[in-house]
Design an enzyme around this catalytic site. Structure first.
Site, short mmCIF file in Angstrom:
data_model
loop_
_atom_site.label_atom_id
_atom_site.label_comp_id
_atom_site.label_asym_id
_atom_site.label_seq_id
_atom_site.Cartn_x
_atom_site.Cartn_y
_atom_site.Cartn_z
N GLU A 126 0.83 -1.21 0.00
CA GLU A 126 0.00 0.00 0.00
C GLU A 126 0.86 1.26 0.00
O GLU A 126 0.52 2.25 -0.66
CB GLU A 126 -0.96 -0.01 1.19
CG GLU A 126 -1.92 -1.19 1.21
CD GLU A 126 -2.65 -1.45 -0.11
OE1 GLU A 126 -2.91 -0.49 -0.87
OE2 GLU A 126 -2.95 -2.62 -0.39
N HIS A 167 1.91 2.04 -3.48
CA HIS A 167 0.87 2.74 -4.25
C HIS A 167 0.94 4.25 -3.98
O HIS A 167 0.86 5.06 -4.91
CB HIS A 167 -0.53 2.22 -3.89
CG HIS A 167 -0.87 0.92 -4.53
ND1 HIS A 167 -0.90 0.73 -5.89
CD2 HIS A 167 -1.22 -0.27 -3.98
CE1 HIS A 167 -1.25 -0.53 -6.16
NE2 HIS A 167 -1.45 -1.15 -5.01
#
Length: 172
Positions: free
Chosen positions: A81, A84
């Protein structure tokens, strides 16, 4: 055995690990990576999610899945994450694929496996239960999701039966 959500100590460990990865990026690439809010509010089969809504960024994690598979999530889901967020911040997002070359290179920089999915047994993890509403047509009853129900009520959509082609109406 019921799976418990993460306690505050482990939530702090996750939040600190997010900050550690951002620090690595700042030192390696000489860029400023502002801290990002971390929430533990996901439920269901999603382990983590990088969100950007109306310019506000955040990272969300599934507290129950993290608790059940702590080591795997700590090693893989956190860098996944954060990567990202970093790729969205450093590269032109209009040309990015979510798990494209840029994201994969950041994952390798973190020393993490750039695999997109993992397979865990999440059958005992709490799931969101969507409310359904009864609708009828000439040939029978239909159950519509709350999303479709709200679209009908707001006048934005109409739905029709696939068999009889008649408009669905709320059943009493």
């Amino acid at each position: 055995m019921t799976v418990q959500a993460l306690d505050h100590n482990r939530e702090d460990l996750v939040t600190n690990e997010v900050a550690r990865y951002l620090g690595l990026v700042e030192r390696e690439f000489s860029v400023e990576m502002p801290g990002i809010p971390v929430h533990f509010d996901l439920i269901g089969n999603t382990l983590g999610m990088y969100c950007k809504k109306k310019g506000v960024r955040s990272i969300r994690f599934n507290s129950y899945a993290f608790s059940k598979y702590w080591n795997e999530n700590f090693a893989n889901t956190i860098p996944h994450e954060v990567a990202h967020y970093v790729s969205d911040s450093l590269f032109d997002h209009r040309y990015l694929k979510p798990h494209g070359r840029e994201w994969q290179s950041i994952m390798r920089f973190f020393g993490a496996d750039p695999a997109v999915r993992c397979y865990f047994d999440l059958s005992d993890i709490p799931k969101r239960k969507m409310q359904h509403f009864s609708y009828a047509c000439a040939c029978g009853q239909h159950e519509l999701s709350a999303i479709r129900h709200n679209r009908i009520n707001s006048g934005r959509r109409r739905y029709y039966c696939r068999r009889c082609q008649e408009e669905l109406v709320a059943a009493d």
